[in-house]
Design a protein around this motif. Structure first.
Motif, mmCIF file in Angstrom:
data_model
loop_
_atom_site.group_PDB
_atom_site.id
_atom_site.type_symbol
_atom_site.label_atom_id
_atom_site.label_comp_id
_atom_site.label_asym_id
_atom_site.label_seq_id
_atom_site.Cartn_x
_atom_site.Cartn_y
_atom_site.Cartn_z
ATOM 1 N N PHE A 1 -4.740 5.389 -9.609
ATOM 2 C CA PHE A 1 -4.442 6.632 -8.883
ATOM 3 C C PHE A 1 -2.954 6.976 -8.958
ATOM 4 N N ALA A 2 -2.102 5.970 -8.781
ATOM 5 C CA ALA A 2 -0.658 6.200 -8.848
ATOM 6 C C ALA A 2 -0.232 6.654 -10.242
ATOM 7 N N TYR B 1 -7.922 0.197 -8.156
ATOM 8 C CA TYR B 1 -7.959 1.653 -8.377
ATOM 9 C C TYR B 1 -6.689 2.337 -7.879
ATOM 10 N N ASN B 2 -6.025 1.744 -6.894
ATOM 11 C CA ASN B 2 -4.794 2.350 -6.381
ATOM 12 C C ASN B 2 -3.734 2.468 -7.471
ATOM 13 N N LEU C 1 0.639 3.683 -3.348
ATOM 14 C CA LEU C 1 -0.057 4.950 -3.139
ATOM 15 C C LEU C 1 0.886 6.142 -3.048
ATOM 16 N N GLU C 2 2.062 5.973 -2.456
ATOM 17 C CA GLU C 2 2.880 7.136 -2.162
ATOM 18 C C GLU C 2 4.336 7.012 -2.607
ATOM 19 N N ALA D 1 -4.595 13.513 -3.757
ATOM 20 C CA ALA D 1 -5.071 12.589 -2.734
ATOM 21 C C ALA D 1 -6.405 13.052 -2.158
ATOM 22 N N LEU E 1 -9.136 10.351 -3.745
ATOM 23 C CA LEU E 1 -9.300 9.242 -2.788
ATOM 24 C C LEU E 1 -10.532 9.443 -1.913
ATOM 25 N N GLU F 1 0.825 -1.204 0.000
ATOM 26 C CA GLU F 1 0.000 0.000 0.000
ATOM 27 C C GLU F 1 0.864 1.260 0.000
#
Length: 229
Positions: free
Chosen positions: A172-173, A168-169, A69-70, A225, A229, A65
């Motif tokens: 998003f990335a 979806y992550n 995500l980050e 974000a 999100l 995660e």
């Protein structure tokens, strides 16, 4: 930049050249950074996760995660802001002070379209690919670090990275990577293209481009974000 574009063949060849400079030449540094970030993340999570009631597979889940995500999109883009951003700003700034940009305009070539547009397109194409590579290598780095240090077994780690996956992550990335690519390339190209003075100003333009790109990445990271999100 887009009102009087170059012919498609010229733009295509220039974009491919910039893809090699921006993407292919950055693979090594992205691979090293992402692999060790994944390894350090895994080891540090294992160090802090001492509660016997929490399964070990949680380590793999958290590494996945955090990476998707980050860490992969943001850290990779910050690293590329230093490498690619300074290169774009320095290259365009040098062309400006040596009057190569003026020479292109005298020949009737739209210098913004010929010099800037291919760099922005190449960054938008290559950043997502580098982020995907960073995701994979970061997770592999966590797997190797956890297995070699004995912090987590391979079976528990794989179970963790498979559990509760949200596709979806990944989307998003990749959206973040495209936005970051545009910010880094556009800011750096702007600073380099409008450089005035000599060699000292070219260095200042590169430094300013990197600083502004990193700040823009962090601000955009928060806004994306909050919105997506």
């Amino acid at each position: 930049m887009i009102t009087r574009k170059e012919r498609f063949a010229v733009l295509w060849n220039r974009t491919i050249d910039e893809c090699v400079t921006i993407g292919v030449n950055s693979i090594f540094i992205v691979a090293i950074v992402s692999a060790f970030i994944g390894a350090v993340t895994c080891v540090q999570i294992a160090y802090n996760l001492t509660n016997p009631l929490i399964p070990k597979s949680t380590i793999g889940y958290m590494v996945r995660e955090m990476t998707i995500l980050e860490l992969a999109p943001t850290i990779t883009s910050i690293v590329l802001a230093g490498k690619v951003g300074s290169s774009i700003a320095g290259g365009l700034g040098t062309m400006r002070i040596t009057e190569q940009v003026s020479a292109l305009e005298v020949m009737g070539i739209n210098s913004a379209s010929y010099l800037v547009l291919p760099r922005i397109l190449a960054a938008i194409l290559m950043f997502p690919l580098l982020v995907i590579l960073a995701m994979a290598l970061s997770i592999v780095g966590g797997y190797l670090a956890g297995s070699l240090t004995g912090s987590i077994s391979a079976q528990d780690y794989i179970e963790g990275i498979r559990s509760d996956f949200i596709p979806y992550n990944i989307v998003f990335a990749l959206i973040k990577s495209v936005v970051f690519a545009f910010l880094v390339s556009a800011i750096s190209a702007f600073k380099g293209y409008f450089t005035e003075g000599g060699a000292l100003e070219v260095g200042n333009a590169s430094t300013t481009a990197v600083n502004n790109s990193i700040i823009a990445i962090l601000v955009a990271d928060f806004l994306l974000a909050a919105i997506l999100l």
